[in-house]
Design a protein around this motif. Sequence first.
Motif, PDB file in Angstrom:
ATOM      1  N   ILE A  87      -7.775  -9.591  30.129  1.00  0.00           N
ATOM      2  CA  ILE A  87      -8.885  -9.227  31.234  1.00  0.00           C
ATOM      3  C   ILE A  87      -9.628  -8.071  31.039  1.00  0.00           C
ATOM      4  O   ILE A  87     -11.132  -8.031  31.166  1.00  0.00           O
TER       5      ILE A  87
ATOM      6  N   MET B 145     -17.562  -9.403  39.265  1.00  0.00           N
ATOM      7  CA  MET B 145     -17.286  -9.634  37.924  1.00  0.00           C
ATOM      8  C   MET B 145     -18.191 -10.373  36.935  1.00  0.00           C
ATOM      9  O   MET B 145     -18.732 -11.064  37.665  1.00  0.00           O
ATOM     10  N   LYS B 146     -18.455  -9.973  35.904  1.00  0.00           N
ATOM     11  CA  LYS B 146     -19.014 -10.810  34.801  1.00  0.00           C
ATOM     12  C   LYS B 146     -18.697 -10.672  33.607  1.00  0.00           C
ATOM     13  O   LYS B 146     -17.597  -9.830  33.211  1.00  0.00           O
ATOM     14  N   SER B 147     -18.697 -11.578  32.574  1.00  0.00           N
ATOM     15  CA  SER B 147     -18.284 -11.862  31.387  1.00  0.00           C
ATOM     16  C   SER B 147     -18.809 -10.424  30.493  1.00  0.00           C
ATOM     17  O   SER B 147     -20.047 -10.042  30.591  1.00  0.00           O
ATOM     18  N   THR B 148     -17.974 -10.143  29.566  1.00  0.00           N
ATOM     19  CA  THR B 148     -18.500  -9.113  28.400  1.00  0.00           C
ATOM     20  C   THR B 148     -19.184  -9.712  27.337  1.00  0.00           C
ATOM     21  O   THR B 148     -19.950  -8.922  26.689  1.00  0.00           O
TER      22      THR B 148
ATOM     23  N   TRP C  61     -13.664  -9.201  30.528  1.00  0.00           N
ATOM     24  CA  TRP C  61     -14.436  -9.147  31.740  1.00  0.00           C
ATOM     25  C   TRP C  61     -14.867  -7.591  32.025  1.00  0.00           C
ATOM     26  O   TRP C  61     -14.161  -6.635  31.482  1.00  0.00           O
ATOM     27  N   ASP C  62     -16.089  -7.469  32.810  1.00  0.00           N
ATOM     28  CA  ASP C  62     -16.336  -6.254  33.383  1.00  0.00           C
ATOM     29  C   ASP C  62     -16.318  -6.235  35.022  1.00  0.00           C
ATOM     30  O   ASP C  62     -16.805  -7.182  35.494  1.00  0.00           O
ATOM     31  N   ILE C  63     -15.566  -5.339  35.442  1.00  0.00           N
ATOM     32  CA  ILE C  63     -15.209  -5.351  36.708  1.00  0.00           C
ATOM     33  C   ILE C  63     -15.630  -4.275  37.324  1.00  0.00           C
ATOM     34  O   ILE C  63     -15.243  -3.060  37.134  1.00  0.00           O
TER      35      ILE C  63
ATOM     36  N   SER D  27     -13.317 -10.367  22.200  1.00  0.00           N
ATOM     37  CA  SER D  27     -14.003 -11.285  23.089  1.00  0.00           C
ATOM     38  C   SER D  27     -15.299 -11.590  22.358  1.00  0.00           C
ATOM     39  O   SER D  27     -16.007 -10.891  21.720  1.00  0.00           O
TER      40      SER D  27
END
Length: 568
Positions: free
Chosen positions: A528, A564-567, A532-534, A380
Amino acid sequence: MEKYETPTNGLIQMVRDGLPEMTWMTFFAVLAFSCIATRIISGLQGRQQTRDPSEPRASRLAPYWFPWLGHSLSFTWNHASLFQGLRDSMDESVFGVYLRGETHDTVISPSMIKTILSSSKNSSLALDQALHNVFGNRNLIHSLQQSRNQEISDDVPGFISKESFLSEASAAITKMVQRNIPNLVSFSQSPVDQAPWERDSSKVSVVQEGESVCEADLFALVRNFVGHHMSNFLMGEAFLENFPMVVEDLWKLDTNFVSLFVGLPRYVPAPGVSAGHAACDRLHHIMSIFYRAFTAWDDGIDPGIELRELDDVSELVKERMRTFRKLEMTPGASAAGNLSLYWDVMEHITKITFWTTLHIFADSALLKEIRKEFAPYVNSSRPSREETGFPFDEPPRLSLDLDNVLESCTLLKACYHETVRLHSAGVSFRRLESDLTLTESDEDATEPCTYKLRKGEKVIMPHVAYQTDARRFSNPDQYDPLRFVVTDPASGRKQASADALGPFAEGLYGIKDNQLNERSILAFTAGIVSMWDITSADEKVLKIPNNKSTWGSFQPSKDIRVRMKSTV
């Protein structure tokens, strides 16, 4: 003159006043007596009989309480718990369960299951019953049986295993994942600006707009996202554009599949039964329209503006509908066939993707190892403003090399196998076309037993009873993907092997452990996990919910609220 009531009149009045109460009391007394008597009689019938050890055994009947219904109520409520409980209490590899007036031989030994499933002579009952009770048309079975004499093939498992189809599927799914995983959540507060998979049941809400953090119900979000894109792959983009509620109706059918499968009519006051029937009716109608449009398009006739673009329908669905045309099937029969295949693919891929993703994020050490393992093949990134020359941030990008993920990511594949073991509850049904003698292998039992089953008997193979058996898997309730990591004796390399799963659960159209399912689930999961960070929305540890009994693969007993936030 005062009127006196005669003793006879008073007695009649007393009986009239007491009759309703006596009737109900009598009814419950008779019901209780019948249940107790049924339990005693069935228990006596199922007692171990003295026999010659050299002679094959007959299956013992598991005791039950309700006349005629037998184990039906337990089967409908939670078939997985029923078979797990009987596995432990009966202590037999083959035993009988009584369902609506019929005894079914239940086989839980993996070597015996393999013997039954490997025989093409025994007819499958699951597809027949599902087409009749769930998908609304049993004529498909008759048509497919005729096709064998007409040299017309409807071999779905064979088509799915073709390398040409798998290559097409891998390329299409990889492209979808790379393009849309960055848009799993859009960070838009208004439903108008959200993607279709974010709305309604996913309950996506922005928490910190400046930092691009949002909350969502993870199961609904992942299932809707994967379902949306797998629908586009299977049926083409025009299908979902013109029938936007089809995925939501499919989930209603899936949630109530067991109730529909056992034949509960829509007027039964059980939760979800009426909604399940209504969703099935709508889906059947949609599939009929789709079939008519495809036949017109396939003949070069304009099918109408709504479903004009059908070039991107998958070859699997195209081939299947062309087979139905050769068999001169009605749109209704074709709709049942297409809907059953559509559900069979969708329910497993969407739910197992959710469970695999959740287990990885729930274990920080496992998450770190997975990301390290697929780093060379899944990446990513977000180009900087200096790189692009624009005064704004570019959207995130995902790079996915699915072939190398399948070849080299041993731990990720082992996570997939372990998720299947813990969260799938498939049941295979067969009717025996001849007498069958089953003997356990030495690996299955310290003292192998032999059982004799008769022609015409119905056989149930609940794979969940094997997959959660402590005699076969240490700590069966624990998520341990390393149990599926083995060393290749030839090369000495570590690799993921599903052999320990034994006879993997069937779907309506072949085994669930096929290459299409594996490639799809690993592609979505890797995307995913990379992008993403979950974390838990309450800032505590992510907890794995209990399984909720559904057909095929389990749903969670409750959804998981996550942040959730994007890595990147």
